[in-house]
Design an enzyme around this catalytic site. Structure first.
Site, PDB file in Angstrom:
ATOM      1  CE1 TYR A 109      -3.510  -2.359  -0.134  1.00 26.87           C
ATOM      2  CE2 TYR A 109      -3.507  -2.720   2.398  1.00 26.87           C
ATOM      3  CZ  TYR A 109      -3.813  -3.073   1.178  1.00 26.87           C
ATOM      4  OH  TYR A 109      -5.011  -3.951   1.215  1.00 26.87           O
ATOM      5  CG  HIS A 162      -4.013   0.318  -5.878  1.00 34.36           C
ATOM      6  ND1 HIS A 162      -4.819   0.696  -4.652  1.00 34.36           N
ATOM      7  CD2 HIS A 162      -4.741  -0.920  -6.622  1.00 34.36           C
ATOM      8  CE1 HIS A 162      -5.468  -0.354  -4.212  1.00 34.36           C
ATOM      9  NE2 HIS A 162      -5.644  -1.181  -5.253  1.00 34.36           N
ATOM     10  CD  GLU A 218      -7.318  -2.907  -7.638  1.00 33.91           C
ATOM     11  OE1 GLU A 218      -8.365  -2.908  -6.943  1.00 33.91           O
ATOM     12  OE2 GLU A 218      -6.380  -3.530  -7.047  1.00 33.91           O
ATOM     13  CG  ASP A 228     -12.277  -3.171  -6.825  1.00 33.45           C
ATOM     14  OD1 ASP A 228     -13.364  -2.809  -6.623  1.00 33.45           O
ATOM     15  OD2 ASP A 228     -11.524  -3.663  -5.948  1.00 33.45           O
ATOM     16  CG  HIS A 257      -9.540  -7.081  -7.012  1.00 34.30           C
ATOM     17  ND1 HIS A 257      -8.444  -6.096  -6.720  1.00 34.30           N
ATOM     18  CD2 HIS A 257      -8.462  -8.020  -6.901  1.00 34.30           C
ATOM     19  CE1 HIS A 257      -7.412  -6.554  -6.655  1.00 34.30           C
ATOM     20  NE2 HIS A 257      -7.459  -7.678  -6.826  1.00 34.30           N
ATOM     21  CG  ASP A 308     -11.547   1.570  -2.449  1.00 31.88           C
ATOM     22  OD1 ASP A 308     -12.032   0.452  -2.474  1.00 31.88           O
ATOM     23  OD2 ASP A 308     -10.074   1.468  -2.344  1.00 31.88           O
ATOM     24  CG  HIS A 365     -14.054  -3.287  -1.479  1.00 34.09           C
ATOM     25  ND1 HIS A 365     -12.705  -4.099  -1.649  1.00 34.09           N
ATOM     26  CD2 HIS A 365     -13.608  -2.443  -1.899  1.00 34.09           C
ATOM     27  CE1 HIS A 365     -11.969  -3.467  -2.384  1.00 34.09           C
ATOM     28  NE2 HIS A 365     -12.541  -2.409  -2.798  1.00 34.09           N
TER      29      HIS A 365
END
Length: 298
Positions: free
Chosen positions: A89, A126, A162, A196, A233, A246, A248
């Site tokens: 990340y 990313h 992504e 995604d 994803h 973002d 989920h």
């Protein structure tokens, strides 16, 4: 109309065999645990981190770890084609600061090399963020340049970009961003895209109804091309179309709706690639995988 979206005459069993569904599983205790954790939830594919995703540094993979990973991959019936490692990340190859950008690049190269040591095929990333300090185009140029350098310093691993929700200064929320980066990559055989579903919706691409779904798929085909799509994803979303959030959600518990998931699971354009759940309750993964397969019809 693309050949891929003509009437599908295969049996339900044949369609099921073409969908490689799984989840981003834990590699805690060693990367070799990931295939075991994937098998325990009935996954036919899986994602993992090959090092701690929130730290810059990690101990090198040992020969023992590498051998065990490959053994457990084989024992549990997984091939590199269905595994989607995700990078850390902290990496931002679009960073306006040259020193920080090089730090990200070096970390990315390290992760690519780890994936190659494990015999894997892909690394998911990313694209990066401009941090509101440089233009979108300059940031995308930095990202493409870093990927080219990373490829020059590794053997074969493919970089899978992504798409993002567009939160903050993150790029990759527009399909045009992905196409721009791909265009500047020297070795096109080593670049691809992971879509995604939560990010796609949050970025403003409609998926909830049939018309919106087809428009989004046509836009992706026209802008990027399904030839570059290598992974998915599959996530529900807590927030609606264009939210740029973002967040989920578990399958069927967000705003996407079960009709979307049924449409997706019966769409041959998503065959023979890793489809990875990153939904928020890992105790539901086994149940979610079973539910999604049940949506496939003759």
């Amino acid at each position: 109309m693309s050949e891929k979206i003509k009437k599908d005459t295969r049996t339900r069993e044949e369609k099921i065999k073409s969908k490689f569904l799984g989840a981003h599983v834990s590699a805690s205790g060693g990367v070799f645990n990931a295939p075991i954790n994937a098998k325990s939830i009935g996954a036919r594919a899986f994602g993992l981190f090959v090092k701690n995703q929130r730290r810059w540094d990690a101990k090198p993979l040992t020969e023992k770890d590498i051998i065990k990973f490959k053994e457990f991959m084989e024992e549990n019936g997984y091939t590199p084609d269905v595994v989607l490692p995700h990078d850390g990340y902290l990496i931002n190859m679009g960073n306006p600061d040259a020193e920080k950008r090089v730090k990200s690049l070096n970390a990315f190269i390290d992760e690519m090399k780890r994936c190659e040591q494990l015999g894997l095929k892909y690394i998911n990333t990313h694209p990066g963020s401009h941090l509101n300090e440089i233009s979108r185009e300059e940031c995308l140029d930095h990202i493409a340049n870093c990927i080219n350098t990373a490829m020059e310093n590794t053997e074969y691993i493919s970089v899978i970009l992504e798409n993002t929700a567009g939160q903050g200064s993150n790029l990759g929320n527009r399909f045009e961003d992905l196409a721009y980066i791909i265009e500047k990559i020297n070795d096109k055989s080593r670049i691809g895209v992971c879509l995604d579903t939560c990010h796609t919706l949050a970025a403003g691409y409609e998926l909830k109804d049939k018309e919106g779904y087809e428009k989004t798929m046509e836009k992706f085909e026209k802008t990027v091309g399904f030839d570059y799509l290598k992974a998915i994803h599959l996530n529900d979303s807590k927030f609606d179309t264009g939210s740029k959030k973002d967040r989920h959600d578990s399958i069927g518990k967000g705003v996407l709706g079960m009709e979307f998931f049924k449409r997706f699971m019966n769409d041959a354009r998503f065959d023979k690639m890793p489809i990875i759940l990153e939904t928020i309750d890992e105790t539901l993964w086994k149940e979610e995988i079973e539910l999604l397969y049940s949506l496939i019809v003759d």
